[in-house]
Scaffold this motif. Structure first.
Motif, PDB file in Angstrom:
ATOM      1  N   GLY A  20       0.789  -1.233   0.000  1.00 29.42           N
ATOM      2  CA  GLY A  20       0.000   0.000   0.000  1.00 29.42           C
ATOM      3  C   GLY A  20       0.815   1.275   0.000  1.00 29.42           C
ATOM      4  N   GLY A  21       0.125   2.375  -0.261  1.00 32.96           N
ATOM      5  CA  GLY A  21       0.766   3.683  -0.319  1.00 32.96           C
ATOM      6  C   GLY A  21       0.659   4.478   0.961  1.00 32.96           C
ATOM      7  N   ARG A  22       0.119   3.866   2.031  1.00 33.81           N
ATOM      8  CA  ARG A  22      -0.043   4.584   3.288  1.00 33.81           C
ATOM      9  C   ARG A  22       0.337   3.668   4.461  1.00 33.81           C
ATOM     10  NH1 ARG A  22       0.460   8.991   5.824  1.00 33.81           N
ATOM     11  NH2 ARG A  22       1.733   7.541   6.986  1.00 33.81           N
ATOM     12  N   PRO A  23       1.625   3.659   4.859  1.00 30.25           N
ATOM     13  CA  PRO A  23       2.022   2.860   6.018  1.00 30.25           C
ATOM     14  C   PRO A  23       1.205   3.227   7.250  1.00 30.25           C
ATOM     15  CG  PRO A  23       3.949   3.683   4.854  1.00 30.25           C
ATOM     16  CD  PRO A  23       2.757   4.374   4.254  1.00 30.25           C
ATOM     17  N   GLY A  24       0.784   2.213   7.997  1.00 30.97           N
ATOM     18  CA  GLY A  24       0.003   2.446   9.201  1.00 30.97           C
ATOM     19  C   GLY A  24      -1.487   2.355   8.990  1.00 30.97           C
ATOM     20  N   MET A  25      -1.927   2.351   7.744  1.00 30.66           N
ATOM     21  CA  MET A  25      -3.363   2.250   7.465  1.00 30.66           C
ATOM     22  C   MET A  25      -3.758   0.777   7.418  1.00 30.66           C
ATOM     23  SD  MET A  25      -5.546   4.325   4.595  1.00 30.66           S
ATOM     24  CE  MET A  25      -5.228   3.316   3.157  1.00 30.66           C
ATOM     25  N   ASP A  64      -3.124  10.918   6.786  1.00 36.47           N
ATOM     26  CA  ASP A  64      -2.088  11.885   6.409  1.00 36.47           C
ATOM     27  C   ASP A  64      -2.117  13.101   7.334  1.00 36.47           C
ATOM     28  OD1 ASP A  64      -1.187  10.313   4.383  1.00 36.47           O
ATOM     29  OD2 ASP A  64      -1.945  11.556   2.750  1.00 36.47           O
ATOM     30  N   GLU A  65      -3.321  13.616   7.583  1.00 39.16           N
ATOM     31  CA  GLU A  65      -3.457  14.800   8.434  1.00 39.16           C
ATOM     32  C   GLU A  65      -3.032  14.503   9.862  1.00 39.16           C
ATOM     33  OE1 GLU A  65      -7.314  16.498   8.235  1.00 39.16           O
ATOM     34  OE2 GLU A  65      -7.273  16.833   6.077  1.00 39.16           O
ATOM     35  N   ILE A  66      -3.391  13.326  10.367  1.00 40.24           N
ATOM     36  CA  ILE A  66      -3.063  12.976  11.748  1.00 40.24           C
ATOM     37  C   ILE A  66      -1.559  12.810  11.920  1.00 40.24           C
ATOM     38  CG2 ILE A  66      -3.307  11.200  13.534  1.00 40.24           C
ATOM     39  CD1 ILE A  66      -6.127  10.686  12.461  1.00 40.24           C
ATOM     40  N   THR A  67      -0.942  12.108  10.980  1.00 37.12           N
ATOM     41  CA  THR A  67       0.491  11.802  11.101  1.00 37.12           C
ATOM     42  C   THR A  67       1.387  12.880  10.502  1.00 37.12           C
ATOM     43  OG1 THR A  67       0.459  10.555   9.011  1.00 37.12           O
ATOM     44  CG2 THR A  67      -0.004   9.337  11.040  1.00 37.12           C
ATOM     45  N   GLU A  68       0.769  13.852   9.824  1.00 31.56           N
ATOM     46  CA  GLU A  68       1.516  14.934   9.172  1.00 31.56           C
ATOM     47  C   GLU A  68       2.544  14.384   8.185  1.00 31.56           C
ATOM     48  OE1 GLU A  68       3.128  17.432  12.190  1.00 31.56           O
ATOM     49  OE2 GLU A  68       1.182  18.221  12.804  1.00 31.56           O
ATOM     50  N   THR A  69       2.123  13.342   7.486  1.00 33.83           N
ATOM     51  CA  THR A  69       2.930  12.775   6.405  1.00 33.83           C
ATOM     52  C   THR A  69       2.036  12.656   5.179  1.00 33.83           C
ATOM     53  OG1 THR A  69       2.398  10.531   7.141  1.00 33.83           O
ATOM     54  CG2 THR A  69       4.447  11.493   7.956  1.00 33.83           C
ATOM     55  N   ARG A  70       2.604  12.165   4.086  1.00 29.60           N
ATOM     56  CA  ARG A  70       1.814  12.089   2.852  1.00 29.60           C
ATOM     57  C   ARG A  70       1.880  10.692   2.260  1.00 29.60           C
ATOM     58  NH1 ARG A  70       2.163  16.211  -2.373  1.00 29.60           N
ATOM     59  NH2 ARG A  70       0.409  15.327  -3.517  1.00 29.60           N
ATOM     60  N   GLY A  71       0.703  10.097   2.060  1.00 25.48           N
ATOM     61  CA  GLY A  71       0.624   8.795   1.413  1.00 25.48           C
ATOM     62  C   GLY A  71       0.553   8.927  -0.097  1.00 25.48           C
ATOM     63  N   ARG A  72       0.578   7.780  -0.778  1.00 24.65           N
ATOM     64  CA  ARG A  72       0.561   7.762  -2.249  1.00 24.65           C
ATOM     65  C   ARG A  72      -0.747   7.118  -2.691  1.00 24.65           C
ATOM     66  NH1 ARG A  72       6.163   4.980  -3.710  1.00 24.65           N
ATOM     67  NH2 ARG A  72       5.376   5.354  -5.831  1.00 24.65           N
ATOM     68  N   SER A  73      -1.647   7.951  -3.193  1.00 24.89           N
ATOM     69  CA  SER A  73      -3.008   7.504  -3.485  1.00 24.89           C
ATOM     70  C   SER A  73      -3.062   6.471  -4.607  1.00 24.89           C
ATOM     71  CB  SER A  73      -3.892   8.707  -3.828  1.00 24.89           C
ATOM     72  OG  SER A  73      -3.356   9.444  -4.916  1.00 24.89           O
ATOM     73  N   ASN A  74      -2.303   6.676  -5.674  1.00 27.26           N
ATOM     74  CA  ASN A  74      -2.354   5.727  -6.792  1.00 27.26           C
ATOM     75  C   ASN A  74      -1.757   4.372  -6.399  1.00 27.26           C
ATOM     76  OD1 ASN A  74      -3.506   7.424  -8.890  1.00 27.26           O
ATOM     77  ND2 ASN A  74      -1.615   8.582  -8.788  1.00 27.26           N
ATOM     78  N   LYS A  75      -0.693   4.399  -5.630  1.00 20.97           N
ATOM     79  CA  LYS A  75      -0.106   3.151  -5.147  1.00 20.97           C
ATOM     80  C   LYS A  75      -1.086   2.417  -4.241  1.00 20.97           C
ATOM     81  CE  LYS A  75       3.977   1.241  -2.869  1.00 20.97           C
ATOM     82  NZ  LYS A  75       5.272   1.546  -2.189  1.00 20.97           N
ATOM     83  N   GLU A  76      -1.807   3.163  -3.415  1.00 17.46           N
ATOM     84  CA  GLU A  76      -2.798   2.554  -2.525  1.00 17.46           C
ATOM     85  C   GLU A  76      -3.947   1.956  -3.326  1.00 17.46           C
ATOM     86  OE1 GLU A  76      -4.437   1.028   0.724  1.00 17.46           O
ATOM     87  OE2 GLU A  76      -2.511   2.100   0.727  1.00 17.46           O
ATOM     88  N   ALA A  77      -4.369   2.632  -4.395  1.00 14.54           N
ATOM     89  CA  ALA A  77      -5.444   2.109  -5.238  1.00 14.54           C
ATOM     90  C   ALA A  77      -5.046   0.769  -5.861  1.00 14.54           C
ATOM     91  CB  ALA A  77      -5.802   3.124  -6.332  1.00 14.54           C
TER      92      ALA A  77
END
Length: 510
Positions: free
Chosen positions: A63-68, A254-267
């Motif tokens: 995924g594109g969002r570690p921790g999700m 992203d807002e909580i962790t103040e980092t940025r995930g990768r939406s296309n990779k997550e899709a």
């Protein structure tokens, strides 16, 4: 000293202890939800548990969002319940695989960025509605098998254990953050019930979670166009719902962790996970905002927590089912109520008097649709459409014209604001065709020709002037406007005044 290592992402620092303990907490919380969502879909509990394992493992790795955290969700269960009832579980597996293929295609085509079109009031409404759904779903634990509310001692015991769980989750972080508060609360309540011998509802009272490794299974459906006709509508809706919920959850994390995930990779990861889920007897799913919030609130920030949660869930299913089935539902209910409280955007209520009325309306509408219909995709879609209409209406009112006649007797119309389908009526009303002089210049230095409706409006106003023998010129068109008019040269004939020295600032920015 904390121990750190890198897992799959060599630029990310990972706290081993926090990730493992957080993953264990998530695994415990996944069980009742996966079972409940399977029941909603009319499927066996293991179908939901297998989906939670496969979805969680694949998306944690790819995924594109570690921790999700991903798994079986209520949004997907609501979509497939009719398919399961009318055609059976094999068609559900086939639809899940097809939905995964659609999601992989969407991610490969980089459509994940479309989530940026979702305005903030819609996200507020989505989150608040989801918090209400999470809270309301926990009320079923306060009912007996007959569907009536518990009374007397059983109710008092359940309430007491739920409140104790909530107090531990709320108060422990104020004393120490050495261990996750959620896991501590579950262990304390579990130990209290076991030592004292309190009679209260447990996970095993809902359903047995005993099983083996998810079996590989090719959906047993006819390989024919008729099958595609049956499953495609469900697969398309599942793919859309899953991507919307996953990418909105990604934004929230992203807002909580103040980092940025990768939406296309997550899709793409969601798609691969659904394909695997369909082939390994799972009902499919998407990102879970409740479990994701449990994870990040426990301090997890890396992929390890999701992997641990998935693996431990499988361990519980295969080896620890008899122990996990004794976990009091009160502990998990208290945990999920605290998740609902943490999910709700309380700031949206504080700022309601400072927000524009249309934004307030959008937020409450999306909240109501989400909470009442439990249809997250529909709520977000309606919110985005209404936001677009509100934007179009606001811009339609901004079209203005400054008029003057120069020393040569030529009348100038200096336009301000975009010319598009919403503003063409107001644009046409700006011109005094009969009383204007023989030559007219329409200046677009502060305006834009946006769409075909705007071109048609220019064509009509030109025709009105030509009928009375007057000439119309367009001035200061930006290059993209000229291209748009050039493509429509068969339906419009307007004399454009060339100005080689003119250059719009907005063109430079573009």
């Amino acid at each position: 000293m904390k121990k750190y290592f890198n897992l799959f992402d060599f630029s990310q620092r990972v706290d081993y202890k926090t990730e493992v303990l957080s993953g264990l907490t998530v695994a415990l919380a996944l069980i009742p939800e996966a079972v409940a969502f399977a029941f909603i879909a009319g499927l066996s509990p293991l179908t939901g548990l297998y989906a939670a394992f496969v979805m969680g493992l694949v998306t944690s790795i790819l995924g594109g969002r570690p921790g999700m955290i991903s798994g079986a969700t209520g949004a997907i269960a609501v979509v497939i319940v009719t398919l399961a009832a009318t055609h059976g579980v094999e068609y559900v597996f086939a639809a899940v695989v097809l939905s995964g293929l659609i999601q992989v295609a969407a991610g490969s085509l980089r459509l994940g960025k479309l989530i940026r079109l979702v305005p903030h009031p819609v996200i507020f409404g989505f989150v608040n509605g989801l918090a209400i759904i999470i809270f309301m779903s926990q009320l079923d634990q306060f009912k007996g098998t007959d569907g009536n509310w518990l009374t007397g001692t059983p109710m008092y015991i359940l309430l007491g254990l739920v409140v104790l769980t909530m107090l531990i989750i709320w108060g422990l972080p104020k004393l120490t953050k050495a261990v996750p508060a959620s896991l501590t609360a579950i262990v304390v309540v579990f130990g209290l019930v076991a030592i004292i011998g309190i009679d209260t509802k447990t996970v095993g009272d809902i359903a047995s979670i005993k099983g083996g490794f998810p079996p590989f299974h090719i959906p047993s459906v006819p390989f024919a166009f008729e099958t595609l006709r049956i499953i495609f509508p469900y697969a398309a809706i599942m793919a859309g719902v899953g991507l919307i919920e996953s990418l909105l959850t990604l934004n929230i994390i992203d807002e909580i962790t103040e980092t940025r995930g990768r939406s296309n990779k997550e899709a793409v990861a969601q798609g691969v996970a659904n394909i695997a889920s369909g082939f390994f007897s799972g009902m499919g799913g998407c990102a879970m905002i409740g479990q994701s919030l449990i994870n990040v609130s426990s301090g997890a920030r890396a992929r390890l927590s999701g992997i641990v949660a998935s693996v431990m869930l499988l361990v519980f299913i295969v080896f620890g089912s008899s122990l996990i089935e004794q976990v009091p539902m009160a502990a998990l209910t208290g945990l999920m109520i605290m998740v609902a409280i943490g999910t709700f955007e309380w700031a949206s209520i504080k700022t309601v008097t400072k927000m524009p009325k249309k934004d307030i309306f959008l937020m409450f509408l999306v909240t109501i649709i989400t909470a009442v219909l439990h249809n997250l995709a529909l709520a977000v879609l309606i919110g985005v459409i209404l936001a677009a209409l509100f934007f179009a209406w606001d811009n339609a009112k901004r079209i203005r014209a400054r008029k003057y006649v120069d020393e040569k007797g030529v009348k100038h119309y200096e336009m301000f604001g975009p010319l598009f389908f919403g503003s063409v009526t107001a644009f046409s009303e700006k011109f005094d065709v009969l009383t204007d002089p023989e030559e007219v210049i329409i200046d677009f230095a502060e305006s834009r020709v946006v769409d075909m409706s705007a071109i048609e409006a220019l064509n009509k106003i030109t025709e009105r002037y030509h009928k009375v023998g007057k000439k119309v010129h367009l001035r200061h068109l930006s290059p993209d406007c000229k291209k748009l008019l050039a493509r429509a040269d068969e339906i419009i004939d307007i004399n454009i005044i060339e100005d080689p020295n003119y250059k719009l600032v907005i063109d430079e920015l573009a």
